[in-house]
Design a protein around this motif. Structure first.
Motif: not given
Length: 458
Positions: A81, A128, A64, A88
């Protein structure tokens, strides 16, 4: 999946060419900028006079990216994400991804304060790297990045293991859509490049220090194509409550190569991902320790990244694939199941096929159809000859009186007749001799490696 980096809080100013590290007081922003030795190493003013990476989206598949960090304000796009938890843009654990993003595209703050990246005109697309259970979601992230406008994907994460089927397919999907995947070789000091950097079609990066010496903890192997600074690297991130960190690792090296790729993609928008890699490789500095050796070197690859030279040297575009190994999968719209196994074999790094993979496949299919047609024709010819011979034998038996057969010397027994004059000698199935002018079944390996002698001494 994150590559372990030795990260510390940046505590004081640079002293005698090295950073003196303490836990307190926290470094001021101008000390941070002074601590970025890579800025002088690459003469950023010269680089930025040619390109800043404007308009290029670089995906950072990592832990992230902190979109609220003062040096990344306005540089971070809405990301992804896989678990839908917003990690993220709001990391909950490590600031590793924030550090990578800052080395790529940070703009600093307040004039000359804070961290600046090599490509401050680029935008960061944060992804992510894990799912809801923090399992490896990098393959899914690669596909999402490709589908959402990324032209470069930085993966400063991985494990020293055989690539999974999903990783192979995901990188191939990126290659198919003209997206350059850059990966860190790993920080274990092992003779095995981490996955997904080792996946065919990706650009694996090793690390060097400010004296152009290979970092002793960097993983190495034949997949390594480039090296870049990765020792005493200053970056943005939350280290022990501070806003800046200093670390060692191929993660940082990968980030700088991704940033350089963004510079080249902005300057030369018509080049393919492989041709971008070609410019980075052909312009690399070959240190004396590997000068004259066969390249790529397992530690340095084809040399050390030089962004300004990559932007300005007269380098032919070359093949669409460039120095990247051929992707091991077609990279269709669907990734293999989680049970898909290990790696497919790939050509050695830096070897280039004489024709594109798609052309090779279509021509191979055409040659196979021709061979099948010839074989079917021969079988039909044999059938016709046998039918005519039997018909003639029956007719002679009706029209002529019975007579004892007379055997001629050298005549073969039934079932072993010698073939008619001029009839081709058939080979076992799958080993037919080629027709005149027909290309051989097994393609010869590509002999002329254009990446052996193209590097320039810095």
């Amino acid at each position: 999946m994150t590559l372990t980096r030795t990260m510390r809080v940046l505590g004081a100013t640079a002293l005698s060419g090295a950073l003196l590290m303490t836990a307190a007081p926290t470094a001021s922003a101008d000390q941070v900028r002074d601590g970025q030795w890579v800025n002088q190493y690459y003469s950023l003013d010269k680089v930025w006079s040619v390109s800043k990476g404007d308009g290029v989206i670089v995906a950072v598949i990592d832990t992230g990216v902190d979109a609220n960090h003062q040096d990344l304000a306005g540089q971070v796009l809405p990301g992804y994400d896989p678990a839908g938890q917003g990690r993220d843009r709001k990391p909950t654990k490590s600031s590793h991804g924030t550090s990578m993003a800052s080395e790529i595209a940070a703009k600093g703050h307040g004039g000359d304060a804070g961290v600046v990246g090599l490509a401050p005109g680029a935008k960061i697309l944060p992804i992510y790297q894990g799912d809801a259970n923090d399992n490896n979601a990098i393959p899914e992230g690669i596909r999402w990045a490709v589908d959402h406008g990324a032209k470069v994907i930085n993966i400063s994460a991985g494990k020293t293991r055989t690539p999974s089927g999903q990783e192979l397919a995901a990188v191939a999907y990126a290659v198919q859509h003209d997206v350059l995947v850059v990966g860190a070789a790993g920080n274990d000091g092992l003779g095995q490049v981490s996955s997904p950097a080792s996946v065919p079609g990706a650009l694996a990066v090793g690390a060097v220090d400010r004296s152009d010496t290979a970092w002793k903890k960097a993983n190495y192997g034949p997949e390594t194509l480039l090296s870049a600074p990765g020792v005493d690297m200053v970056s943005a991130g939350d280290c022990d409550g501070g806003q800046y960190c200093i670390a060692n690792g191929t993660s940082d090296s990968s980030a700088y190569v991704s940033a350089a790729a963004a510079l080249v993609r902005a300057k030369y928008p018509n080049l393919t991902a492989g041709q971008v890699a070609n410019r980075l490789v052909k312009s690399a500095f070959v240190p004396p320790v590997i000068k004259g050796a066969k390249l790529p070197d397992p530690h340095y690859g084809y040399g050390i990244l030089r962004p300004y030279e990559a932007l300005t040297m007269d380098i032919p575009a070359g093949s669409a694939q460039g120095p990247l190994a051929a992707a091991a999968s077609s990279g269709g719209s669907k990734a293999p199941s989680a049970g898909s196994s290990g790696a497919a074999s790939a050509p050695p790094a830096g070897s280039l096929p004489p024709i594109a993979a798609s052309d090779s496949g279509s021509k191979g299919a055409s040659y196979l159809l021709i061979g099948v047609a010839v074989l079917v024709g021969l079988v039909l010819l044999v059938v016709v000859i046998v039918v005519l011979a039997r018909r003639g034998r029956r007719q002679s038996q009706v029209q002529q009186p019975y007579a004892a057969p007379t055997w001629q010397p050298g005549q073969q027994p039934y079932g072993g007749q010698a073939p008619p004059p001029g009839y081709p000698q058939q080979q076992p199935y799958g080993g037919e001799a080629p027709q005149p002018g027909f290309p051989p079944h097994q393609q010869q390996p590509y002999q002329n490696n254009p990446y052996q002698d193209g590097n320039q001494q810095r």
